[in-house]
Design a protein around this motif. Structure first.
Motif, PDB file in Angstrom:
ATOM      1  N   LYS A   1       0.354   0.657  -3.102  1.00 48.14           N
ATOM      2  CA  LYS A   1       0.650  -0.160  -1.935  1.00 48.14           C
ATOM      3  C   LYS A   1       2.161  -0.372  -1.813  1.00 48.14           C
ATOM      4  O   LYS A   1       2.863  -0.520  -2.790  1.00 48.14           O
ATOM      5  CB  LYS A   1      -0.047  -1.505  -2.061  1.00 48.14           C
ATOM      6  CG  LYS A   1      -1.549  -1.408  -2.092  1.00 48.14           C
ATOM      7  CD  LYS A   1      -2.173  -2.767  -2.246  1.00 48.14           C
ATOM      8  CE  LYS A   1      -2.327  -3.074  -3.713  1.00 48.14           C
ATOM      9  NZ  LYS A   1      -3.074  -4.278  -4.000  1.00 48.14           N
TER      10      LYS A   1
ATOM     11  N   LYS B   1      -0.017   3.248   6.359  1.00 47.40           N
ATOM     12  CA  LYS B   1      -0.147   4.578   5.784  1.00 47.40           C
ATOM     13  C   LYS B   1      -0.806   5.484   6.818  1.00 47.40           C
ATOM     14  O   LYS B   1      -1.836   5.141   7.397  1.00 47.40           O
ATOM     15  CB  LYS B   1      -1.033   4.554   4.538  1.00 47.40           C
ATOM     16  CG  LYS B   1      -0.448   3.821   3.367  1.00 47.40           C
ATOM     17  CD  LYS B   1      -1.412   3.902   2.210  1.00 47.40           C
ATOM     18  CE  LYS B   1      -0.962   3.036   1.060  1.00 47.40           C
ATOM     19  NZ  LYS B   1      -1.967   2.965   0.003  1.00 47.40           N
TER      20      LYS B   1
ATOM     21  N   ASP C   1      -6.176   2.115   7.376  1.00 46.32           N
ATOM     22  CA  ASP C   1      -5.721   1.211   6.335  1.00 46.32           C
ATOM     23  C   ASP C   1      -5.792  -0.231   6.847  1.00 46.32           C
ATOM     24  O   ASP C   1      -5.047  -0.627   7.739  1.00 46.32           O
ATOM     25  CB  ASP C   1      -4.290   1.566   5.929  1.00 46.32           C
ATOM     26  CG  ASP C   1      -3.787   0.759   4.763  1.00 46.32           C
ATOM     27  OD1 ASP C   1      -4.624   0.169   4.056  1.00 46.32           O
ATOM     28  OD2 ASP C   1      -2.575   0.736   4.544  1.00 46.32           O
TER      29      ASP C   1
END
Length: 93
Positions: free
Chosen positions: A2, A31, A46
């Protein structure tokens, strides 16, 4: 892994003061954003991108990121330069 941004958000154009802008925000980066072919909107699978965490200090936000093993990028706020003016200065020049 992350990746997140830690920053102080700017004041909105509808605010004149800076009194309530002391909160630090931890926001996750998107992302692989994709473009919706029907509407043309940007979307992502995401779900972390929808999450914004607010903290009362920079240290709390950094500690949270380190504790949860989040790679973060810290963006320091710029110092505001204030110029003290007097109404009489309009007529002196």
């Amino acid at each position: 892994m992350k990746k997140a941004l830690i920053y102080v958000p700017n004041k909105s154009p509808m605010q004149s003061g800076i009194a309530k802008n002391a909160k630090w925000v931890l926001e996750f980066k998107t992302k692989n954003p994709t473009k919706n072919p029907l509407m043309g909107w940007e979307s992502s699978s995401d779900t972390l991108t929808e999450l914004k965490l607010k903290f009362s200090s920079k240290e709390l936000a950094i500690n949270y990121a380190k504790k949860n093993k989040i790679n973060y990028e810290l963006i320091e706020p710029k110092k505001r330069k204030t110029v003290i003016k007097s109404y009489a200065d309009n007529f002196l020049k």
